[in-house]
Design an enzyme around this catalytic site. Sequence first.
Site, PDB file in Angstrom:
ATOM      1  CG  ASN A   1      -3.291   7.240   4.311  1.00 28.13           C
ATOM      2  OD1 ASN A   1      -2.394   7.069   4.846  1.00 28.13           O
ATOM      3  ND2 ASN A   1      -3.827   6.271   2.521  1.00 28.13           N
TER       4      ASN A   1
ATOM      5  CG  ASP B   1      -2.526   3.905   6.499  1.00 24.58           C
ATOM      6  OD1 ASP B   1      -3.506   4.855   7.484  1.00 24.58           O
ATOM      7  OD2 ASP B   1      -2.652   3.941   5.491  1.00 24.58           O
ATOM      8  CG  HIS B   2       2.558   7.991   5.939  1.00 24.38           C
ATOM      9  ND1 HIS B   2       2.806   6.283   5.250  1.00 24.38           N
ATOM     10  CD2 HIS B   2       1.185   8.075   5.139  1.00 24.38           C
ATOM     11  CE1 HIS B   2       2.828   6.455   4.148  1.00 24.38           C
ATOM     12  NE2 HIS B   2       1.846   7.487   4.165  1.00 24.38           N
TER      13      HIS B   2
ATOM     14  CG  HIS C   1      -4.172   0.392   4.735  1.00 23.19           C
ATOM     15  ND1 HIS C   1      -3.443   0.205   3.693  1.00 23.19           N
ATOM     16  CD2 HIS C   1      -5.119  -0.668   4.757  1.00 23.19           C
ATOM     17  CE1 HIS C   1      -3.445  -1.542   3.175  1.00 23.19           C
ATOM     18  NE2 HIS C   1      -4.360  -2.130   3.971  1.00 23.19           N
TER      19      HIS C   1
ATOM     20  NE  ARG D   1      -0.722  -3.445   5.711  1.00 23.94           N
ATOM     21  CZ  ARG D   1       0.208  -3.802   4.282  1.00 23.94           C
ATOM     22  NH1 ARG D   1       0.466  -2.756   3.810  1.00 23.94           N
ATOM     23  NH2 ARG D   1       0.320  -4.847   4.058  1.00 23.94           N
TER      24      ARG D   1
ATOM     25  CG  HIS E   1       0.118   1.504   9.034  1.00 25.63           C
ATOM     26  ND1 HIS E   1      -1.395   1.921   9.239  1.00 25.63           N
ATOM     27  CD2 HIS E   1       0.584   1.608   8.126  1.00 25.63           C
ATOM     28  CE1 HIS E   1      -0.950   1.440   8.030  1.00 25.63           C
ATOM     29  NE2 HIS E   1      -0.082   1.662   7.369  1.00 25.63           N
TER      30      HIS E   1
ATOM     31  CD  GLU F   1      -6.536   3.635   1.530  1.00 24.11           C
ATOM     32  OE1 GLU F   1      -5.699   4.139   0.553  1.00 24.11           O
ATOM     33  OE2 GLU F   1      -5.203   2.980   2.393  1.00 24.11           O
TER      34      GLU F   1
ATOM     35  CG  HIS G   1       0.425   4.036  -4.661  1.00 26.05           C
ATOM     36  ND1 HIS G   1       0.637   4.002  -2.904  1.00 26.05           N
ATOM     37  CD2 HIS G   1       1.163   3.382  -4.695  1.00 26.05           C
ATOM     38  CE1 HIS G   1       1.539   2.925  -2.238  1.00 26.05           C
ATOM     39  NE2 HIS G   1       2.113   2.473  -3.323  1.00 26.05           N
ATOM     40  N   GLY G   2       2.098   7.662  -4.557  1.00 22.51           N
ATOM     41  CA  GLY G   2       3.713   8.076  -4.490  1.00 22.51           C
ATOM     42  C   GLY G   2       3.120   9.464  -5.314  1.00 22.51           C
TER      43      GLY G   2
ATOM     44  CG  HIS H   1       5.889   9.146   2.341  1.00 24.81           C
ATOM     45  ND1 HIS H   1       6.458   9.734   1.812  1.00 24.81           N
ATOM     46  CD2 HIS H   1       6.008   8.521   3.657  1.00 24.81           C
ATOM     47  CE1 HIS H   1       8.012   8.790   2.294  1.00 24.81           C
ATOM     48  NE2 HIS H   1       7.672   8.472   3.144  1.00 24.81           N
TER      49      HIS H   1
END
Length: 247
Positions: A9, A11-12, A45, A47, A52, A72, A193-194, A216
Amino acid sequence: MSNLLLALNIDHIATVRNARGTQYPDPVYAAYIAEQSGIDGITVHLREDRRHITDRDVKLLREIVQTTMNLEMAATDEMVMIACQLKPHYCCLVPERRRELTTEGGLDLIYQIDKMQNIVLKLSDAGIRVSLFIDPDIEQIDASYKIGVRCIELNTGKYAESKNKEDRILEYRRIEKSIKHALSYGLMINAGHGLNYDNVKFIAMLSQIRELNIGHAIVSRAVFCGLPKAIKDMKELLKEFRKKDDQ
């Protein structure tokens, strides 16, 4: 032994870029580096508030991604229209709240089965493979099957964020039970996730999981050692732990 796929991912990367309103670091270039480093897929993602990832990003990513692109998105008319025009390889429908720092939980599908069926049908008709991001919950899996998707992504957030061993074991058992139930419907299972380099071990050992989405943790490590090394480290962990499940 089935290989466990790893999607990054990015996004970050975009979050860092947008923090200063610059054109760098470019998440599109990050996707290129990730693919050169052996990543199995790219997840973004888009949004509704474009905090982002931007429309420019997803358009360019669709052109350059050589593995698979997983978009996403919230279950809104705008996002469905964008996805049908863009035609990513995959779309994962996720819940979205404006004030959240990141996605806080899975979709609650129980009272929106008809709505989700219509959205999944539109995306599927556009040639897009659709998954639903849900908590490890039997009722949500039942609803996913009724909606007609062939794939779900199990939310590992509560497992990853558990503060003690007892809670983590409890959440892990929920994931195991959910996997067994999803398999009874013939559903494909992804998870994420996480997850990070410390807590991914036992999730990776669940051989029924096809792919993990991690962002992340990998991007954070990349700050210190570079993206290729961060990806390599995670892929080696996944390979090691998946082997242990087969022993």
